[in-house]
Scaffold this motif. Structure first.
Motif, short mmCIF file in Angstrom:
data_model
loop_
_atom_site.label_atom_id
_atom_site.label_comp_id
_atom_site.label_asym_id
_atom_site.label_seq_id
_atom_site.Cartn_x
_atom_site.Cartn_y
_atom_site.Cartn_z
N MET A 67 27.32 39.40 33.10
CA MET A 67 27.30 38.05 33.36
C MET A 67 28.17 37.73 34.80
SD MET A 67 29.47 35.16 31.01
CE MET A 67 30.96 36.06 30.82
N LEU A 68 27.81 36.85 35.21
CA LEU A 68 28.27 36.22 36.48
C LEU A 68 29.25 35.01 36.40
CD1 LEU A 68 28.73 36.50 39.79
CD2 LEU A 68 26.74 35.25 39.62
N VAL A 69 30.38 34.91 36.68
CA VAL A 69 31.35 33.81 36.40
C VAL A 69 31.22 33.06 37.63
CG1 VAL A 69 33.50 32.88 35.66
CG2 VAL A 69 32.59 35.00 34.62
N VAL A 70 31.03 32.17 37.73
CA VAL A 70 31.04 31.19 39.05
C VAL A 70 32.11 29.74 38.78
CG1 VAL A 70 29.67 29.77 40.72
CG2 VAL A 70 28.67 31.74 39.61
N ASP A 71 32.99 29.74 39.41
CA ASP A 71 34.07 28.66 39.53
C ASP A 71 34.86 28.88 40.74
OD1 ASP A 71 36.28 26.75 38.74
OD2 ASP A 71 35.26 26.55 36.90
N ASP A 72 35.16 27.60 41.42
CA ASP A 72 35.94 27.52 42.35
C ASP A 72 37.57 27.86 42.11
OD1 ASP A 72 35.95 24.77 41.48
OD2 ASP A 72 36.90 24.21 43.21
N SER A 73 37.91 27.66 40.94
CA SER A 73 39.35 27.81 40.47
C SER A 73 39.43 29.06 39.97
CB SER A 73 39.60 26.80 39.32
OG SER A 73 40.85 27.31 38.71
N VAL A 74 40.56 29.96 40.64
CA VAL A 74 40.62 31.69 40.16
C VAL A 74 41.18 31.38 38.70
CG1 VAL A 74 43.19 31.41 41.07
CG2 VAL A 74 41.71 33.45 40.82
N VAL A 75 41.89 30.20 38.42
CA VAL A 75 42.37 30.26 37.09
C VAL A 75 41.46 30.18 35.97
CG1 VAL A 75 43.97 28.98 35.41
CG2 VAL A 75 44.74 29.31 37.81
N VAL A 76 40.48 29.22 36.24
CA VAL A 76 39.34 28.97 35.17
C VAL A 76 38.34 30.46 35.09
CG1 VAL A 76 37.21 27.72 34.86
CG2 VAL A 76 39.32 26.71 35.55
N ARG A 77 38.18 31.12 36.19
CA ARG A 77 37.62 32.27 36.28
C ARG A 77 38.20 33.31 35.40
NH1 ARG A 77 37.14 31.41 42.18
NH2 ARG A 77 38.40 33.39 42.64
N ARG A 78 39.47 33.56 35.43
CA ARG A 78 40.20 34.25 34.67
C ARG A 78 40.32 33.98 33.21
NH1 ARG A 78 40.79 39.14 34.56
NH2 ARG A 78 41.31 39.14 36.92
N LEU A 79 40.25 32.58 33.14
CA LEU A 79 40.29 32.19 31.43
C LEU A 79 38.91 32.71 30.99
CD1 LEU A 79 42.37 28.72 31.56
CD2 LEU A 79 42.81 30.90 30.39
N VAL A 80 37.93 32.27 31.60
CA VAL A 80 36.59 32.62 31.03
C VAL A 80 36.22 34.05 31.00
CG1 VAL A 80 34.12 32.37 31.76
CG2 VAL A 80 35.43 30.25 32.07
N THR A 81 36.65 34.83 31.84
CA THR A 81 36.66 36.12 31.96
C THR A 81 37.30 36.84 30.80
OG1 THR A 81 36.27 36.19 34.51
CG2 THR A 81 36.81 38.43 33.04
N ASP A 82 38.59 36.24 30.66
CA ASP A 82 39.36 37.00 29.36
C ASP A 82 38.77 36.50 28.13
OD1 ASP A 82 41.04 38.12 31.54
OD2 ASP A 82 42.81 36.86 31.09
N SER A 83 38.48 35.39 27.76
CA SER A 83 37.86 34.85 26.88
C SER A 83 36.45 35.70 26.40
CB SER A 83 37.51 33.47 26.81
OG SER A 83 39.01 32.96 26.75
N LEU A 84 35.76 35.78 27.15
CA LEU A 84 34.38 36.35 26.95
C LEU A 84 34.34 37.74 26.89
CD1 LEU A 84 31.89 33.90 29.14
CD2 LEU A 84 32.63 34.11 26.51
N ASP A 111 29.86 43.02 23.45
CA ASP A 111 28.49 42.86 23.88
C ASP A 111 28.51 42.23 25.26
OD1 ASP A 111 27.57 44.38 21.82
OD2 ASP A 111 27.48 42.29 20.57
N ILE A 112 29.64 41.46 25.72
CA ILE A 112 29.50 40.93 26.98
C ILE A 112 30.43 41.46 27.91
CG2 ILE A 112 30.30 38.61 28.11
CD1 ILE A 112 30.19 37.16 25.43
N GLU A 113 29.52 41.94 29.17
CA GLU A 113 30.28 42.54 30.45
C GLU A 113 30.24 41.71 31.65
OE1 GLU A 113 29.72 46.55 33.30
OE2 GLU A 113 28.25 45.84 31.73
N VAL A 114 31.25 41.01 32.06
CA VAL A 114 31.35 40.42 33.38
C VAL A 114 31.22 41.36 34.53
CG1 VAL A 114 32.85 38.86 34.78
CG2 VAL A 114 32.91 38.84 32.12
N VAL A 115 29.94 41.18 35.20
CA VAL A 115 29.60 41.89 36.34
C VAL A 115 30.20 41.54 37.76
CG1 VAL A 115 27.75 43.10 34.91
CG2 VAL A 115 27.55 40.97 36.39
N GLY A 116 30.57 40.21 37.77
CA GLY A 116 31.16 39.65 38.90
C GLY A 116 31.78 38.19 38.84
N PHE A 117 32.06 37.80 40.09
CA PHE A 117 32.72 36.34 40.22
C PHE A 117 32.16 35.76 41.61
CE2 PHE A 117 35.91 39.44 38.45
CZ PHE A 117 35.99 38.87 37.30
#
Length: 136
Positions: free
Chosen positions: A1-18, A23-29
């Motif tokens: 999964m790729l997480v796209v957001d201009d807020s570093v805080v939101v990127r971290r929250l989404v990544t930590d939650s998912l 079964d979910i691997e965050v491959v990039g931002f």
């Protein structure tokens, strides 16, 4: 999964939650749509979460470009905005983004009444349950 957001805080929250789901691997931002386009080509994610309002290239423009380039992975659009976010999420659905996670509604002030309930949608044929409903 790729997480796209201009807020570093939101990127971290989404990544930590998912990332709690094995079964979910965050491959990039990516911090904007333009960077997301390059990351999708580079990383080939199975799924993208995409903020709507970002600098340089917003999420709607990025989804248009991804779909134009024949990328078919699911894209989950979200916004931390309220009224404008709802409208932007509908725009994103039109161009090929899916889903939409609206922000939580603010708490109602003490003493505020509940909103009026919506009437039920009309049944097929424009009739109520009628005799058919009684026979069921």
């Amino acid at each position: 999964m790729l997480v796209v957001d201009d807020s570093v805080v939101v990127r971290r929250l989404v990544t930590d939650s998912l990332s709690r789901d094995p079964d979910i691997e965050v491959v990039g931002f990516a911090s904007n749509g333009r960077i997301a386009l390059a990351k999708v080509d580079q990383l080939a994610p199975d799924l993208v979460t995409m903020d709507i309002e970002m600098p340089e290239m917003n999420g709607i423009e990025a989804v248009r470009a991804l779909r134009r380039n024949r990328h078919t992975m699911p894209i989950i659009m979200f916004s931390t905005l309220t009224e404008r976010g709802a409208s932007a999420t509908l725009d994103a659905l039109v161009v090929g983004g899916g889903g939409g996670a609206p922000p939580r509604a603010p708490a109602r002030p003490a003493g505020a009444g509940a909103p009026a309930p919506r009437p039920p949608p009309p049944r097929a044929g424009g009739r109520g349950a009628g005799a058919r409903g009684a026979a069921a």
